[in-house]
Enzyme design. Structure first.
Site, PDB file in Angstrom:
ATOM      1  N   SER A   1       0.815  -1.206   0.000  1.00  0.00           N
ATOM      2  CA  SER A   1       0.000   0.000   0.000  1.00  0.00           C
ATOM      3  C   SER A   1       0.846   1.251   0.000  1.00  0.00           C
ATOM      4  O   SER A   1       0.315   2.348  -0.095  1.00  0.00           O
ATOM      5  CB  SER A   1      -0.945  -0.016   1.197  1.00  0.00           C
ATOM      6  OG  SER A   1      -0.340  -0.578   2.316  1.00  0.00           O
TER       7      SER A   1
ATOM      8  N   GLU B   1      -4.995   0.120  -8.010  1.00  0.00           N
ATOM      9  CA  GLU B   1      -3.946   1.072  -8.398  1.00  0.00           C
ATOM     10  C   GLU B   1      -2.822   0.296  -9.061  1.00  0.00           C
ATOM     11  O   GLU B   1      -2.353  -0.692  -8.490  1.00  0.00           O
ATOM     12  CB  GLU B   1      -3.350   1.713  -7.128  1.00  0.00           C
ATOM     13  CG  GLU B   1      -3.800   3.100  -6.832  1.00  0.00           C
ATOM     14  CD  GLU B   1      -3.126   3.667  -5.581  1.00  0.00           C
ATOM     15  OE1 GLU B   1      -2.752   4.835  -5.628  1.00  0.00           O
ATOM     16  OE2 GLU B   1      -2.988   2.972  -4.562  1.00  0.00           O
TER      17      GLU B   1
HETATM   18  N1  CAA Z   1     -17.563 -10.129   0.494  1.00  0.00           N
HETATM   19  C1  CAA Z   1     -18.785 -10.104  -0.049  1.00  0.00           C
HETATM   20  N2  CAA Z   1     -19.686  -9.131   0.189  1.00  0.00           N
HETATM   21  C2  CAA Z   1     -19.323  -8.148   1.045  1.00  0.00           C
HETATM   22  C3  CAA Z   1     -18.050  -8.120   1.668  1.00  0.00           C
HETATM   23  C4  CAA Z   1     -17.145  -9.168   1.353  1.00  0.00           C
HETATM   24  N3  CAA Z   1     -15.910  -9.227   1.851  1.00  0.00           N
HETATM   25  N4  CAA Z   1     -17.986  -7.015   2.452  1.00  0.00           N
HETATM   26  C5  CAA Z   1     -19.159  -6.371   2.321  1.00  0.00           C
HETATM   27  N5  CAA Z   1     -19.969  -7.045   1.467  1.00  0.00           N
HETATM   28  C6  CAA Z   1     -21.290  -6.670   0.994  1.00  0.00           C
HETATM   29  C7  CAA Z   1     -22.381  -6.814   2.023  1.00  0.00           C
HETATM   30  O1  CAA Z   1     -22.897  -8.117   2.056  1.00  0.00           O
HETATM   31  C8  CAA Z   1     -23.424  -5.815   1.503  1.00  0.00           C
HETATM   32  O2  CAA Z   1     -24.156  -6.315   0.425  1.00  0.00           O
HETATM   33  P1  CAA Z   1     -25.670  -5.759   0.097  1.00  0.00           P
HETATM   34  O3  CAA Z   1     -25.588  -4.262   0.010  1.00  0.00           O
HETATM   35  O4  CAA Z   1     -26.010  -6.412  -1.198  1.00  0.00           O
HETATM   36  O5  CAA Z   1     -26.463  -6.232   1.267  1.00  0.00           O
HETATM   37  C9  CAA Z   1     -22.565  -4.717   0.929  1.00  0.00           C
HETATM   38  O6  CAA Z   1     -21.279  -5.269   0.680  1.00  0.00           O
HETATM   39  C10 CAA Z   1     -22.478  -3.599   1.884  1.00  0.00           C
HETATM   40  O7  CAA Z   1     -22.025  -4.118   3.152  1.00  0.00           O
HETATM   41  P2  CAA Z   1     -22.680  -3.791   4.562  1.00  0.00           P
HETATM   42  O8  CAA Z   1     -24.165  -3.622   4.425  1.00  0.00           O
HETATM   43  O9  CAA Z   1     -22.174  -4.804   5.538  1.00  0.00           O
HETATM   44  O10 CAA Z   1     -22.030  -2.468   5.054  1.00  0.00           O
HETATM   45  P3  CAA Z   1     -21.769  -1.133   4.271  1.00  0.00           P
HETATM   46  O11 CAA Z   1     -22.972  -0.703   3.500  1.00  0.00           O
HETATM   47  O12 CAA Z   1     -21.165  -0.229   5.281  1.00  0.00           O
HETATM   48  O13 CAA Z   1     -20.639  -1.516   3.221  1.00  0.00           O
HETATM   49  C11 CAA Z   1     -18.342  -1.427   2.785  1.00  0.00           C
HETATM   50  C12 CAA Z   1     -19.431  -2.069   3.610  1.00  0.00           C
HETATM   51  C13 CAA Z   1     -18.498  -1.840   1.315  1.00  0.00           C
HETATM   52  C14 CAA Z   1     -17.044  -1.978   3.325  1.00  0.00           C
HETATM   53  C15 CAA Z   1     -18.484   0.124   2.899  1.00  0.00           C
HETATM   54  O14 CAA Z   1     -18.615   0.504   4.253  1.00  0.00           O
HETATM   55  C16 CAA Z   1     -17.305   0.860   2.326  1.00  0.00           C
HETATM   56  O15 CAA Z   1     -17.220   1.062   1.120  1.00  0.00           O
HETATM   57  N6  CAA Z   1     -16.395   1.307   3.205  1.00  0.00           N
HETATM   58  C17 CAA Z   1     -15.176   1.999   2.808  1.00  0.00           C
HETATM   59  C18 CAA Z   1     -14.176   0.978   2.331  1.00  0.00           C
HETATM   60  C19 CAA Z   1     -12.907   1.626   1.914  1.00  0.00           C
HETATM   61  O16 CAA Z   1     -12.711   2.836   1.935  1.00  0.00           O
HETATM   62  N7  CAA Z   1     -11.970   0.782   1.486  1.00  0.00           N
HETATM   63  C20 CAA Z   1     -10.665   1.227   1.098  1.00  0.00           C
HETATM   64  C21 CAA Z   1      -9.778   1.094   2.268  1.00  0.00           C
HETATM   65  S1  CAA Z   1      -8.192   1.683   1.868  1.00  0.00           S
HETATM   66  C22 CAA Z   1      -7.434   0.395   1.194  1.00  0.00           C
HETATM   67  O17 CAA Z   1      -7.917  -0.688   1.099  1.00  0.00           O
HETATM   68  C23 CAA Z   1      -6.073   0.714   0.740  1.00  0.00           C
HETATM   69  C24 CAA Z   1      -4.999   0.464   1.684  1.00  0.00           C
HETATM   70  O18 CAA Z   1      -3.917   0.181   1.240  1.00  0.00           O
HETATM   71  C25 CAA Z   1      -5.109   0.618   3.146  1.00  0.00           C
END
Ligand code: CAA
Length: 288
Positions: free
Chosen positions: A120, A153
């Protein structure tokens, strides 16, 4: 679109490695997932199964979970990677560990194979320098949770060839993901912007500007972020956030990237976020 690589190896069965393995296998790759820990491999299999189940239930994948799982082999010896056309390193964010994995993989992989890293923030050029194939080394940075997030990325090191970049770009597109291109500077694009925001949220908490709940609610409702910055830090892992801040601080030599002392203390206390049961919030009985 057929996958550019039929045989892919992933090093590291944590949340990123298992997510990458899941996505590659979903799109047809025969996938080898390696970890030093047998427990981590078993945990990865269970989380992949759970995630595939959710996606299949909603009709979001065409292959059946059992078919995808049958394409994933859990391996405990890196030598099993001798046939892969692409190896993706997704180990802990630690330079010397990644350097060791890179030099090991360089010896094991065929000379035509590509060596990618999901780092990352660590320099792709520096990791490539541990190999005799720097033109075949590239950054392939997925976002967490990998099965859901669209972005990857792509980072070119100083000596990455056009052919290597094109091959991983084709792979990303054939897995229904969307790429952006970044030059090889600390944090690349996403973490250079995201981590200082998370770090600033830690400072706001540290200085008592607001509670964790108010800081997160402010960013969720005020700027439409799906998660507040502290909740997101817990989700990513506070050790990973700290490691990335250190890379930014050392790489740019600029005090604006200094890690918040509260972030450091939490990591030292073993409060690493969701994965350890406690970070900014307590996950043992719901959020604090
Ligand atoms: N596998 C399958 N489905 C998943 C899943 C997984 N691992 N994680 C979440 N989901 C699904 C859920 O089942 C849900 O599906 P439906 O909408 O169809 O019911 C959907 O995704 C949304 O999940 P939740 O309802 O549990 O919760 P949410 O609406 O808060 O979504 C999230 C979860 C997609 C993680 C959302 O909160 C989000 O986008 N968060 C920000 C994530 C982010 O910024 N990621 C980048 C991090 S930085 C990075 O990764 C880089 C680094 O180097 C550090």
């Amino acid at each position: 679109m057929a996958l550019a690589f039929k045989e892919i190896g992933v090093v590291g069965a944590g949340q990123m490695g298992s997510g990458i393995a899941q996505v590659c296998a979903t799109y047809g790759a025969n996938l080898k997932l390696y970890d030093v820990s047998a427990e981590a491999l078993e945990k990865a299999r269970a989380s992949i199964e759970k995630s595939l189940g959710k996606l299949a239930e909603k009709g979001k994948i065409s292959a059946s979970p059992s078919e995808v799982l049958s394409r994933i082999s859990l391996v405990k010896d890196l030598k099993d990677f001798s046939e892969v056309g692409l190896a993706i390193e997704a180990a802990t964010e630690n330079l010397s560990l990644k350097e060791k994995i890179f030099s090991d993989l360089d010896r094991i992989l065929d000379s035509k194979s590509i060596l990618a890293t999901n780092t990352s923030s660590i320099s792709i050029t520096r990791l490539a320098a541990k190999t005799i194939r720097p033109e075949k080394v590239v950054g392939l940075h997925f976002m967490n949770p990998v099965p859901i997030m669209k972005l990857v990325e792509l980072i070119s090191g100083q000596r990455t060839s056009r052919e290597t970049l094109k091959a991983v770009e084709d792979l990303v597109r054939s897995m229904d993901k969307i790429e952006i291109h970044s030059k090889d500077y600390p944090g690349f694009i996403v973490n250079r912007i995201l981590m200082p925001m998370i770090n600033e949220a830690c400072f706001a908490l540290f200085e008592g500007v607001g509670t964790a709940a108010d800081i997160d609610q402010g960013m969720k409702l005020g700027t439409n972020h799906p998660m507040g910055p502290l909740e997101l830090a817990d989700f990513i892992g506070l050790d990973t956030c700290l490691a990335i801040m250190e890379v930014l601080y050392q790489g740019f030599g600029d005090s604006k990237y200094r890690a918040c002392p509260l972030l450091r203390n939490l990591v030292e206390a073993g409060c690493l976020g969701r994965k350890s049961g406690r970070g900014f919030y307590d996950y043992s009985g719901g959020k604090a």
